[in-house]
Design a protein around this motif. Structure first.
Motif, PDB file in Angstrom:
ATOM      1  N   LEU A 539      47.064 -30.068 -15.150  1.00 48.98           N
ATOM      2  CA  LEU A 539      46.021 -28.953 -15.391  1.00 48.98           C
ATOM      3  C   LEU A 539      44.800 -29.658 -15.567  1.00 48.98           C
ATOM      4  CD1 LEU A 539      45.219 -26.100 -16.275  1.00 48.98           C
ATOM      5  CD2 LEU A 539      45.860 -26.607 -18.530  1.00 48.98           C
ATOM      6  N   THR A 540      43.934 -29.377 -14.793  1.00 46.22           N
ATOM      7  CA  THR A 540      42.477 -30.046 -14.743  1.00 46.22           C
ATOM      8  C   THR A 540      41.428 -29.033 -14.763  1.00 46.22           C
ATOM      9  OG1 THR A 540      42.510 -30.186 -12.150  1.00 46.22           O
ATOM     10  CG2 THR A 540      43.127 -31.973 -13.337  1.00 46.22           C
ATOM     11  N   VAL A 541      40.176 -29.445 -15.249  1.00 42.77           N
ATOM     12  CA  VAL A 541      39.062 -28.688 -15.419  1.00 42.77           C
ATOM     13  C   VAL A 541      37.872 -29.380 -15.111  1.00 42.77           C
ATOM     14  CG1 VAL A 541      37.794 -27.062 -16.924  1.00 42.77           C
ATOM     15  CG2 VAL A 541      40.134 -27.178 -17.154  1.00 42.77           C
ATOM     16  N   GLU A 542      36.925 -28.791 -14.118  1.00 41.44           N
ATOM     17  CA  GLU A 542      35.614 -29.521 -14.011  1.00 41.44           C
ATOM     18  C   GLU A 542      34.701 -28.997 -14.934  1.00 41.44           C
ATOM     19  OE1 GLU A 542      34.906 -28.645  -9.983  1.00 41.44           O
ATOM     20  OE2 GLU A 542      36.301 -29.971  -9.104  1.00 41.44           O
ATOM     21  N   ILE A 543      33.807 -29.912 -15.632  1.00 39.99           N
ATOM     22  CA  ILE A 543      32.951 -29.591 -16.507  1.00 39.99           C
ATOM     23  C   ILE A 543      31.886 -30.589 -16.338  1.00 39.99           C
ATOM     24  CG2 ILE A 543      34.092 -31.024 -18.458  1.00 39.99           C
ATOM     25  CD1 ILE A 543      33.050 -29.175 -20.455  1.00 39.99           C
ATOM     26  N   SER A 544      30.568 -30.063 -16.851  1.00 45.94           N
ATOM     27  CA  SER A 544      29.333 -30.622 -16.837  1.00 45.94           C
ATOM     28  C   SER A 544      28.416 -30.488 -17.812  1.00 45.94           C
ATOM     29  CB  SER A 544      28.642 -30.426 -15.274  1.00 45.94           C
ATOM     30  OG  SER A 544      29.355 -30.699 -14.039  1.00 45.94           O
ATOM     31  N   LEU A 545      27.946 -31.205 -18.413  1.00 45.67           N
ATOM     32  CA  LEU A 545      26.814 -31.069 -19.481  1.00 45.67           C
ATOM     33  C   LEU A 545      25.648 -31.941 -19.244  1.00 45.67           C
ATOM     34  CD1 LEU A 545      29.862 -31.299 -21.185  1.00 45.67           C
ATOM     35  CD2 LEU A 545      28.219 -30.955 -23.081  1.00 45.67           C
ATOM     36  N   VAL A 546      24.556 -31.023 -19.071  1.00 44.30           N
ATOM     37  CA  VAL A 546      22.998 -31.498 -18.620  1.00 44.30           C
ATOM     38  C   VAL A 546      21.996 -31.290 -19.894  1.00 44.30           C
ATOM     39  CG1 VAL A 546      21.491 -31.420 -16.823  1.00 44.30           C
ATOM     40  CG2 VAL A 546      23.742 -30.937 -16.343  1.00 44.30           C
ATOM     41  N   LEU A 547      21.623 -32.464 -20.108  1.00 43.28           N
ATOM     42  CA  LEU A 547      20.556 -32.426 -21.384  1.00 43.28           C
ATOM     43  C   LEU A 547      19.209 -32.494 -20.558  1.00 43.28           C
ATOM     44  CD1 LEU A 547      20.039 -32.860 -24.263  1.00 43.28           C
ATOM     45  CD2 LEU A 547      19.604 -35.162 -23.976  1.00 43.28           C
TER      46      LEU A 547
END
Length: 572
Positions: A539-547
């Motif tokens: 089970l995989t999830v793509e996530i991005s956090l941009v400051l």
């Protein structure tokens, strides 16, 4: 303990004397000069000293060997220009340090010093390094100055008040070239700009690890406001940087003390296929549907209008039960804000020692697919930069959840519980109505959704504090047990079908050509157990956090106007 230099390391001259009796013949009791010099450098020498309390130790000991008659306290005080005592639990800088009249470098890092008494430090000092101590105030620099100081290192100290910035000025440090305030608690970018801009000789500045680096105006405002700055956080400031941020410090109404973090989700893979939902035209109820979403914990922000959308029924029940209140589905925005406050005090908040005001947020729901592209993003505006820094250092918790929704016909009296005899019998009118609605869509009433966590993981976000503007991760939540079971059932089903086809093939071949040939063809088939098993997908999830960081003056102008329009629109 106080900073006291014991002359055990300095006065221990390598000499060799007779242990039985003393004699007046000095030549018989003293080694030759060459032998003594060799004893200073030999790895097996009993007088070899590996300490590094000063860069001049080797030169001082050699001088004492060559000219022992010059050895005295006054000579040592004037000879040493560098002292380094690290990790020795030094707690006080006493007045004995003033004896070193030519001292230029003093390094007292990783100790227990809580104050900077400049009155006990020689005026000749050029480098003062107090990294990783317990200095919580700079009041000790009010009465005395170090006019020759060029480098001041105060990183990893509990500094950060507005009062501390009053002592970062040219009146206290007129010749300061390098300043290290890394990993302190400064969070007001505007106040820091005003302070460091008064240092005329400043060329190197280190502010990484402070909450103010999370502001969208950092590092652009520093580069534009300090035209003589050469290095910022260890990075060279080039002409292109100054061109991009030209005029940024002159803009007005800039929102500096607010961080903007964008969280977005991509594709989810590895979710096992749920049971096939029933058709709404079927007479069997209830109807069950499955959807999937991603939930994560993040700091609360100022978007009061979106709190209601973020709180699911389960969270509301948990929050209100902890406060002894009843749950009402028709709550307004004000009630949602109250529920949010209760939620912070309930079980959804991290109850660890360093707990932070986090709230559970969720993405949009998506029906099952082998690859579910959520294409969801959310924006968080955080004004408490110190809390945001601590949150990023602790990391973010993320989980994938399954949403199960049960539906019933609106015109039917069926309930999720057991049916009574009257309900089973029904009436003639109800039967006629059911027949009329067979060809049309039924109006369904949905029960509150039930959520089940399929897996969770912890994300490391320290790079956002270390200077990076974004973090892109492919989160691996492991292989689900349901996925393995589903794959085994599929493989068993395929195996059964293949065996059935082989048996039918054998029967047909036996009827046409005889059992011998059928047996021969059957032997030619590869055994089913030799098939390579299909790899199980985790089970995989793509996530991005941009400051959000302003990359140019033009971007800062457009972003500021957009934020003002957003604030005015929502205030109205």
């Amino acid at each position: 303990m106080a900073l006291v230099l014991t002359w055990h390391y300095i006065k221990a001259r390598p000499t060799r004397t007779d242990d039985t009796h003393e004699t007046s013949n000095k030549e018989a009791n003293t080694e030759e000069l060459g032998s003594l010099i060799d004893l200073l450098t030999c790895s097996r020498s009993p007088w070899k000293y590996e300490g590094s309390w000063s860069d001049q130790v080797a030169a001082l000991r050699e001088h004492c060997v060559r000219k022992s008659e010059c050895l005295s306290d006054d000579f040592v005080y004037t000879f040493l220009t560098s002292i380094r005592v690290v990790g020795q639990r030094v707690s006080l800088i006493d007045e004995g340090l003033l004896h070193f009249s030519k001292l230029e470098q003093l390094v007292l890092s990783v100790n227990c010093i809580s104050d900077i008494p400049l009155k006990h430090i020689p005026l000749t000092l050029q480098v003062l390094e107090l990294y990783a101590n317990e200095i919580c105030s700079l009041r000790g620099v009010r009465e005395h100055h170090l006019p020759c100081l060029q480098h001041l290192g105060l990183g990893r100290n509990p500094l950060g008040s507005t009062e501390d910035l009053q002592y970062i000025s040219s009146s206290f440090w007129p010749q300061l070239v390098s300043l290290d305030l890394s990993w302190c608690g400064f969070e007001r970018l505007g106040a820091m700009l005003e302070a460091v801009s008064t240092l005329p000789c400043l060329r190197t500045l280190v502010l990484e690890g402070n909450p103010l680096v999370l502001s969208p105006g950092y590092p652009g405002l520093m580069i534009d406001r300090l035209p003589r700055l050469l290095y910022l956080d260890g990075t060279r400031v080039g002409p292109q940087d100054r061109h991009r941020f030209k005029g940024l410090a002159t803009l007005k109404d800039l929102v500096l003390d607010e961080a903007v973090v964008n969280v977005s989700f991509g594709v989810i893979r590895g979710v096992p296929q749920p049971p096939v939902p029933q058709s709404s035209a079927s007479a069997d109820f209830p109807l069950v549907s499955y959807n999937y979403l991603v939930t994560y914990q993040f700091l609360t922000d100022q978007r009061q209008g979106s709190i209601l959308a973020q709180l699911d029924l389960k969270d509301q029940e948990t929050a209100n039960s902890s406060q002894g209140e009843e749950v009402h589905q028709g709550v307004d925005i004000t009630q949602a804000a109250v529920s949010a406050d209760a939620l912070l005090m309930s079980g959804t908040r991290d109850e660890s020692k360093d707990s932070l005001p986090v709230m559970k947020y969720s993405s949009i729901v998506h029906s099952w697919a082998e690859a579910m592209d959520l294409k969801h993003s959310d924006t968080h505006r955080i004004r408490d930069l110190s809390t945001l820094k601590n949150f990023l250092l602790q990391g973010l918790w993320l989980s994938v959840e399954e949403e199960k929704v049960t539906s019933w016909p609106a015109s039917s009296s069926e309930t999720p519980g057991a049916k009574s005899a009257t309900d089973k019998k029904g009436s003639a009118k109800e039967d006629k109505k059911k027949k009329k609605k067979k060809e049309s869509l039924l109006e369904l009433v949905q029960e509150p959704p039930v959520y089940q966590s399929l897996g969770s993981t912890h994300l490391d976000l320290r790079n956002l504090v270390l200077g990076q503007d974004s973090v892109h991760l492919l989160c691996d939540l492991g292989v689900l047990e349901a996925t393995c079971q589903t794959q085994q059932q599929q493989e068993q089903g395929k195996k059964g079908k293949e065996e059935k086809r082989k048996e039918e093939k054998k029967v047909k071949q036996g009827d046409a050509k005889g059992k011998g040939k059928a047996h021969k063809d059957g032997d030619a088939e590869p055994p089913a157990d030799d098939r390579t098993p299909t790899p199980v997908q985790p089970l995989t999830v793509e996530i991005s956090l941009v400051l959000e960081k302003w990359q140019s003056t033009a971007q800062a102008t457009s972003t500021t106007h957009g934020a003002q329009h957003y604030t005015t629109h929502h205030s109205a």
